[in-house]
Design a protein around this motif. Structure first.
Motif, PDB file in Angstrom:
ATOM      1  N   ASN A 201       0.876  -1.169   0.000  1.00  0.00           N
ATOM      2  CA  ASN A 201       0.000   0.000   0.000  1.00  0.00           C
ATOM      3  C   ASN A 201       0.915   1.221   0.000  1.00  0.00           C
ATOM      4  N   VAL A 202       0.996   1.925  -1.130  1.00  0.00           N
ATOM      5  CA  VAL A 202       1.952   3.017  -1.314  1.00  0.00           C
ATOM      6  C   VAL A 202       1.197   4.271  -1.753  1.00  0.00           C
ATOM      7  N   GLN A 203       1.670   5.426  -1.279  1.00  0.00           N
ATOM      8  CA  GLN A 203       1.068   6.696  -1.674  1.00  0.00           C
ATOM      9  C   GLN A 203       2.149   7.634  -2.196  1.00  0.00           C
ATOM     10  N   ASP A 204       1.757   8.489  -3.145  1.00  0.00           N
ATOM     11  CA  ASP A 204       2.650   9.513  -3.673  1.00  0.00           C
ATOM     12  C   ASP A 204       1.792  10.697  -4.097  1.00  0.00           C
ATOM     13  N   THR A 205       2.416  11.842  -4.277  1.00  0.00           N
ATOM     14  CA  THR A 205       1.663  13.029  -4.657  1.00  0.00           C
ATOM     15  C   THR A 205       2.023  13.493  -6.061  1.00  0.00           C
ATOM     16  N   VAL A 206       1.076  14.182  -6.670  1.00  0.00           N
ATOM     17  CA  VAL A 206       1.247  14.796  -7.980  1.00  0.00           C
ATOM     18  C   VAL A 206       0.719  16.217  -7.864  1.00  0.00           C
ATOM     19  N   THR A 207       1.452  17.165  -8.426  1.00  0.00           N
ATOM     20  CA  THR A 207       0.954  18.529  -8.561  1.00  0.00           C
ATOM     21  C   THR A 207       0.851  18.808 -10.049  1.00  0.00           C
ATOM     22  N   GLY A 208      -0.351  19.096 -10.516  1.00  0.00           N
ATOM     23  CA  GLY A 208      -0.531  19.348 -11.933  1.00  0.00           C
ATOM     24  C   GLY A 208      -1.984  19.555 -12.277  1.00  0.00           C
ATOM     25  N   HIS A 209      -2.250  19.610 -13.572  1.00  0.00           N
ATOM     26  CA  HIS A 209      -3.609  19.691 -14.080  1.00  0.00           C
ATOM     27  C   HIS A 209      -3.639  19.062 -15.460  1.00  0.00           C
ATOM     28  N   LYS A 210      -4.830  18.693 -15.866  1.00  0.00           N
ATOM     29  CA  LYS A 210      -5.057  17.960 -17.116  1.00  0.00           C
ATOM     30  C   LYS A 210      -4.403  16.569 -17.021  1.00  0.00           C
ATOM     31  N   LEU A 211      -3.848  16.078 -18.113  1.00  0.00           N
ATOM     32  CA  LEU A 211      -3.290  14.728 -18.153  1.00  0.00           C
ATOM     33  C   LEU A 211      -1.955  14.661 -17.406  1.00  0.00           C
ATOM     34  N   PHE A 212      -1.765  13.618 -16.598  1.00  0.00           N
ATOM     35  CA  PHE A 212      -0.480  13.417 -15.933  1.00  0.00           C
ATOM     36  C   PHE A 212      -0.123  11.935 -15.968  1.00  0.00           C
ATOM     37  N   GLU A 213       1.163  11.668 -15.794  1.00  0.00           N
ATOM     38  CA  GLU A 213       1.676  10.304 -15.691  1.00  0.00           C
ATOM     39  C   GLU A 213       2.706  10.280 -14.577  1.00  0.00           C
ATOM     40  N   LYS A 214       2.625   9.281 -13.715  1.00  0.00           N
ATOM     41  CA  LYS A 214       3.515   9.204 -12.558  1.00  0.00           C
ATOM     42  C   LYS A 214       3.959   7.765 -12.356  1.00  0.00           C
ATOM     43  N   MET A 215       5.274   7.568 -12.187  1.00  0.00           N
ATOM     44  CA  MET A 215       5.792   6.260 -11.819  1.00  0.00           C
ATOM     45  C   MET A 215       5.963   6.244 -10.304  1.00  0.00           C
ATOM     46  N   ILE A 216       5.367   5.255  -9.669  1.00  0.00           N
ATOM     47  CA  ILE A 216       5.413   5.121  -8.213  1.00  0.00           C
ATOM     48  C   ILE A 216       6.129   3.821  -7.881  1.00  0.00           C
ATOM     49  N   LYS A 217       7.190   3.913  -7.110  1.00  0.00           N
ATOM     50  CA  LYS A 217       7.945   2.728  -6.714  1.00  0.00           C
ATOM     51  C   LYS A 217       7.136   1.898  -5.718  1.00  0.00           C
ATOM     52  N   VAL A 218       6.981   0.610  -6.027  1.00  0.00           N
ATOM     53  CA  VAL A 218       6.275  -0.337  -5.164  1.00  0.00           C
ATOM     54  C   VAL A 218       7.145  -1.589  -5.081  1.00  0.00           C
ATOM     55  N   PRO A 219       8.066  -1.627  -4.114  1.00  0.00           N
ATOM     56  CA  PRO A 219       8.989  -2.755  -4.015  1.00  0.00           C
ATOM     57  C   PRO A 219       8.255  -4.094  -3.890  1.00  0.00           C
ATOM     58  N   GLY A 220       8.747  -5.070  -4.640  1.00  0.00           N
ATOM     59  CA  GLY A 220       8.229  -6.421  -4.529  1.00  0.00           C
ATOM     60  C   GLY A 220       7.143  -6.798  -5.514  1.00  0.00           C
ATOM     61  N   ILE A 221       6.587  -5.838  -6.248  1.00  0.00           N
ATOM     62  CA  ILE A 221       5.587  -6.233  -7.246  1.00  0.00           C
ATOM     63  C   ILE A 221       6.271  -6.426  -8.594  1.00  0.00           C
ATOM     64  N   ASN A 222       5.542  -7.064  -9.493  1.00  0.00           N
ATOM     65  CA  ASN A 222       6.082  -7.250 -10.840  1.00  0.00           C
ATOM     66  C   ASN A 222       4.965  -7.058 -11.858  1.00  0.00           C
ATOM     67  N   ARG A 223       5.296  -7.223 -13.109  1.00  0.00           N
ATOM     68  CA  ARG A 223       4.360  -6.937 -14.197  1.00  0.00           C
ATOM     69  C   ARG A 223       3.161  -7.884 -14.235  1.00  0.00           C
ATOM     70  N   PHE A 224       3.181  -8.939 -13.435  1.00  0.00           N
ATOM     71  CA  PHE A 224       2.072  -9.889 -13.412  1.00  0.00           C
ATOM     72  C   PHE A 224       1.090  -9.633 -12.271  1.00  0.00           C
ATOM     73  N   ASN A 225       1.396  -8.697 -11.384  1.00  0.00           N
ATOM     74  CA  ASN A 225       0.514  -8.388 -10.262  1.00  0.00           C
ATOM     75  C   ASN A 225      -0.720  -7.607 -10.706  1.00  0.00           C
ATOM     76  N   SER A 226      -1.805  -7.779  -9.975  1.00  0.00           N
ATOM     77  CA  SER A 226      -2.975  -6.913 -10.113  1.00  0.00           C
ATOM     78  C   SER A 226      -2.782  -5.752  -9.154  1.00  0.00           C
ATOM     79  N   VAL A 227      -3.008  -4.551  -9.635  1.00  0.00           N
ATOM     80  CA  VAL A 227      -2.853  -3.369  -8.789  1.00  0.00           C
ATOM     81  C   VAL A 227      -4.071  -2.458  -8.966  1.00  0.00           C
ATOM     82  N   PHE A 228      -4.343  -1.692  -7.936  1.00  0.00           N
ATOM     83  CA  PHE A 228      -5.463  -0.767  -7.927  1.00  0.00           C
ATOM     84  C   PHE A 228      -4.938   0.608  -7.529  1.00  0.00           C
ATOM     85  N   ALA A 229      -5.538   1.663  -8.067  1.00  0.00           N
ATOM     86  CA  ALA A 229      -5.104   3.018  -7.721  1.00  0.00           C
ATOM     87  C   ALA A 229      -6.330   3.900  -7.500  1.00  0.00           C
ATOM     88  N   SER A 230      -6.167   4.845  -6.578  1.00  0.00           N
ATOM     89  CA  SER A 230      -7.203   5.850  -6.348  1.00  0.00           C
ATOM     90  C   SER A 230      -6.550   7.216  -6.302  1.00  0.00           C
TER      91      SER A 230
END
Length: 82
Positions: A3-32
């Motif tokens: 369970n990881v949180q990060d912040t973004v400051t912006g408007h309109k379209l954004f893209e953010k890479m958030i480090k989540v140690p231990g997961i891989n490309r096969f994991n299911s992930v959810f974001a809010s």
């Protein structure tokens, strides 16, 4: 479980890479997304916020979202990987 949180400051379209140690490309992930004030306290503002895509990669998640506002807002992205 990660369970990881990060912040973004912006408007309109954004893209953010958030480090989540231990997961891989096969994991299911959810974001809010929630608007926050300068102290990091969440609140219901007037802007419409959306998470458009959540892509797990090795040890990180790429989140693409949209902040429907004409000037920069601070938002918190929360990522859950069960």
């Amino acid at each position: 479980m990660a369970n990881v949180q990060d912040t973004v400051t912006g408007h309109k379209l954004f893209e953010k890479m958030i480090k989540v140690p231990g997961i891989n490309r096969f994991n299911s992930v959810f974001a809010s997304i929630t608007e926050i004030d300068t102290q990091g306290v969440p609140g219901m503002g007037l802007a419409t916020l959306a998470i458009n895509q959540v892509v797990p990669i090795d040890n990180a998640v790429i989140v693409r979202g949209f902040i429907e506002w004409d000037s920069d807002l601070m938002v918190r992205i929360s990522v859950l990987a069960p």
